[in-house]
Design a protein around this motif. Structure first.
Motif, PDB file in Angstrom:
ATOM      1  N   LEU A 103       2.575 -12.333  20.409  1.00  0.00           N
ATOM      2  CA  LEU A 103       2.066 -11.036  20.301  1.00  0.00           C
ATOM      3  C   LEU A 103       2.268 -10.896  18.648  1.00  0.00           C
ATOM      4  O   LEU A 103       3.031 -10.607  18.205  1.00  0.00           O
ATOM      5  N   VAL A 104       1.004 -10.867  17.677  1.00  0.00           N
ATOM      6  CA  VAL A 104       0.559 -10.868  16.490  1.00  0.00           C
ATOM      7  C   VAL A 104       0.294  -9.752  16.033  1.00  0.00           C
ATOM      8  O   VAL A 104      -0.819  -9.171  16.434  1.00  0.00           O
ATOM      9  N   ALA A 105       1.123  -9.181  15.126  1.00  0.00           N
ATOM     10  CA  ALA A 105       0.576  -7.987  14.389  1.00  0.00           C
ATOM     11  C   ALA A 105       0.321  -6.595  15.170  1.00  0.00           C
ATOM     12  O   ALA A 105      -0.697  -6.251  14.736  1.00  0.00           O
ATOM     13  N   PRO A 106       0.989  -6.461  16.100  1.00  0.00           N
ATOM     14  CA  PRO A 106       0.745  -5.052  16.907  1.00  0.00           C
ATOM     15  C   PRO A 106       0.929  -3.982  15.943  1.00  0.00           C
ATOM     16  O   PRO A 106       1.493  -3.826  14.924  1.00  0.00           O
ATOM     17  N   PRO A 107      -0.136  -2.804  15.858  1.00  0.00           N
ATOM     18  CA  PRO A 107      -0.108  -1.965  14.852  1.00  0.00           C
ATOM     19  C   PRO A 107       0.882  -0.973  15.085  1.00  0.00           C
ATOM     20  O   PRO A 107       1.240  -0.161  14.093  1.00  0.00           O
ATOM     21  N   LEU A 123       7.358 -11.553  18.951  1.00  0.00           N
ATOM     22  CA  LEU A 123       6.535 -10.738  17.978  1.00  0.00           C
ATOM     23  C   LEU A 123       6.519 -11.550  16.624  1.00  0.00           C
ATOM     24  O   LEU A 123       7.374 -12.121  16.106  1.00  0.00           O
ATOM     25  N   ILE A 124       5.083 -11.708  16.236  1.00  0.00           N
ATOM     26  CA  ILE A 124       5.033 -12.202  14.859  1.00  0.00           C
ATOM     27  C   ILE A 124       4.333 -11.441  13.943  1.00  0.00           C
ATOM     28  O   ILE A 124       3.257 -10.841  14.335  1.00  0.00           O
ATOM     29  N   ALA A 125       4.985 -11.188  12.615  1.00  0.00           N
ATOM     30  CA  ALA A 125       4.227 -10.332  11.655  1.00  0.00           C
ATOM     31  C   ALA A 125       3.965 -11.346  10.634  1.00  0.00           C
ATOM     32  O   ALA A 125       4.740 -12.313  10.273  1.00  0.00           O
ATOM     33  N   GLY A 126       2.747 -10.969   9.935  1.00  0.00           N
ATOM     34  CA  GLY A 126       2.349 -11.470   8.776  1.00  0.00           C
ATOM     35  C   GLY A 126       2.013 -10.679   7.505  1.00  0.00           C
ATOM     36  O   GLY A 126       1.574  -9.347   7.923  1.00  0.00           O
ATOM     37  N   GLY A 127       1.600 -11.222   6.394  1.00  0.00           N
ATOM     38  CA  GLY A 127       1.507 -10.285   5.321  1.00  0.00           C
ATOM     39  C   GLY A 127       0.029  -9.849   5.278  1.00  0.00           C
ATOM     40  O   GLY A 127      -0.225  -8.683   4.812  1.00  0.00           O
ATOM     41  N   ASP A 128      -0.757 -10.811   6.044  1.00  0.00           N
ATOM     42  CA  ASP A 128      -2.108 -10.350   5.781  1.00  0.00           C
ATOM     43  C   ASP A 128      -2.820 -11.187   6.985  1.00  0.00           C
ATOM     44  O   ASP A 128      -2.009 -11.881   7.645  1.00  0.00           O
ATOM     45  N   ASP A 129      -3.999 -10.862   7.150  1.00  0.00           N
ATOM     46  CA  ASP A 129      -4.715 -11.526   8.319  1.00  0.00           C
ATOM     47  C   ASP A 129      -4.895 -13.057   8.259  1.00  0.00           C
ATOM     48  O   ASP A 129      -4.640 -13.811   9.038  1.00  0.00           O
ATOM     49  N   GLY A 130      -4.910 -13.599   7.121  1.00  0.00           N
ATOM     50  CA  GLY A 130      -4.802 -14.824   6.695  1.00  0.00           C
ATOM     51  C   GLY A 130      -3.837 -15.576   6.981  1.00  0.00           C
ATOM     52  O   GLY A 130      -3.595 -16.713   7.925  1.00  0.00           O
ATOM     53  N   GLU A 131      -2.777 -15.065   6.977  1.00  0.00           N
ATOM     54  CA  GLU A 131      -1.134 -15.506   7.253  1.00  0.00           C
ATOM     55  C   GLU A 131      -1.084 -15.502   8.798  1.00  0.00           C
ATOM     56  O   GLU A 131      -0.482 -16.198   9.333  1.00  0.00           O
TER      57      GLU A 131
END
Length: 260
Positions: free
Chosen positions: A94-98, A118-126
């Motif tokens: 589950l990547v970057a849920p708002p 859960l995976i969180a990134g700094g921006d869409d590219g990451e």
């Protein structure tokens, strides 16, 4: 004496060059449509609407949502549960849920939350890079990614990752993105109607334009995760007030999200 005219043989047209290069642009033979693997949505009415009878199993599916927090994630719960059951050694990212999700509500739907990292990134590219790396590892049965700012190049990377890893990637975006070009195999517009959700096929590998009105997910509430200090599987009764009477739906924990 007349000479017989030579019989013309029908030429077989083929895609020039490597077919995979054309597939990256979304071009495929019509005969390939019947061979596309699918994943059941868990909603018989929706499966009848979708080409092949479900979501493409090795491609990107876009959900273009008019108003976030009105049941769009509940459309995927049964499908995700089926993926986890079919691949007992895999996980679904589950990547970057708002907004945070509610672990007890997910567990109540039969989803093993230990297999939903859960995976969180700094921006869409990451985030796209992380999905590519995890898909390459072979340990994931699918991904769910929330982002409104994806470029066509980023979506193409996700499409290639889904094809190479043979797993579906579901992307949630704002309905305002519907006018943008996309290499996704399937694009569904989700809006609100008088009788419930309206789902319209905006792009697919096959005839598009089908529409379904009145789908009532029933589990149409935003969710929040409980604090990490209290795992969802422990003390679930303590948080029972977060669920509806049937124990399957979390009450709204925050106002419906506005389009970003």
């Amino acid at each position: 004496m007349r000479s017989a005219r030579p019989i013309k043989t029908q030429r077989r047209h083929s895609l020039p060059g490597d077919a995979s290069q054309w597939q990256r642009l979304g071009l495929r033979r019509a005969s390939q449509q019947a061979r596309q693997s699918i994943v059941g949505s868990g909603w018989s009415a929706l499966d009848r609407l979708l080409p092949g009878g479900g979501y493409p199993a090795h491609a990107v599916t876009e959900f273009l949502v008019e108003t976030a927090g009105t049941g769009e994630f509940s459309l995927l719960l049964t499908c995700l549960g089926q993926r986890l059951s079919a691949h007992p050694d895999s996980r679904i990212g589950l990547v970057a849920p708002p907004r945070p999700l509610n672990a007890p509500a997910l567990a109540a739907q039969g989803l093993d939350i230990r297999r939903l990292p859960l995976i969180a990134g700094g921006d869409d590219g990451e985030c796209v890079w992380a999905i590519e790396q995890m898909a390459h590892s072979g340990g994931f049965a699918g991904f769910v990614f929330w982002s409104d700012g994806l470029t066509n190049t980023a979506l193409r990377k996700l499409q290639l990752a889904a094809e190479n890893a043979a797993c579906p990637i579901f992307v949630y975006r704002d309905l305002a993105c519907v006018g943008q070009r996309s290499p996704a195999a399937l694009r569904l517009a989700i809006t609100r109607g008088d009788r419930g959700q309206r789902i319209e096929v905006r792009k697919c590998r096959g005839p598009a334009g089908a529409r379904l009105d009145g789908l009532q997910p029933g589990r149409d509430r935003p969710w929040i995760f409980m604090p990490e200090s209290s795992p969802a599987t422990r003390g679930f009764e303590t948080h029972a007030e977060a669920c509806n009477d049937d124990g399957t739906v979390a009450r709204p924990a925050f106002p419906p999200l506005a389009p970003r």
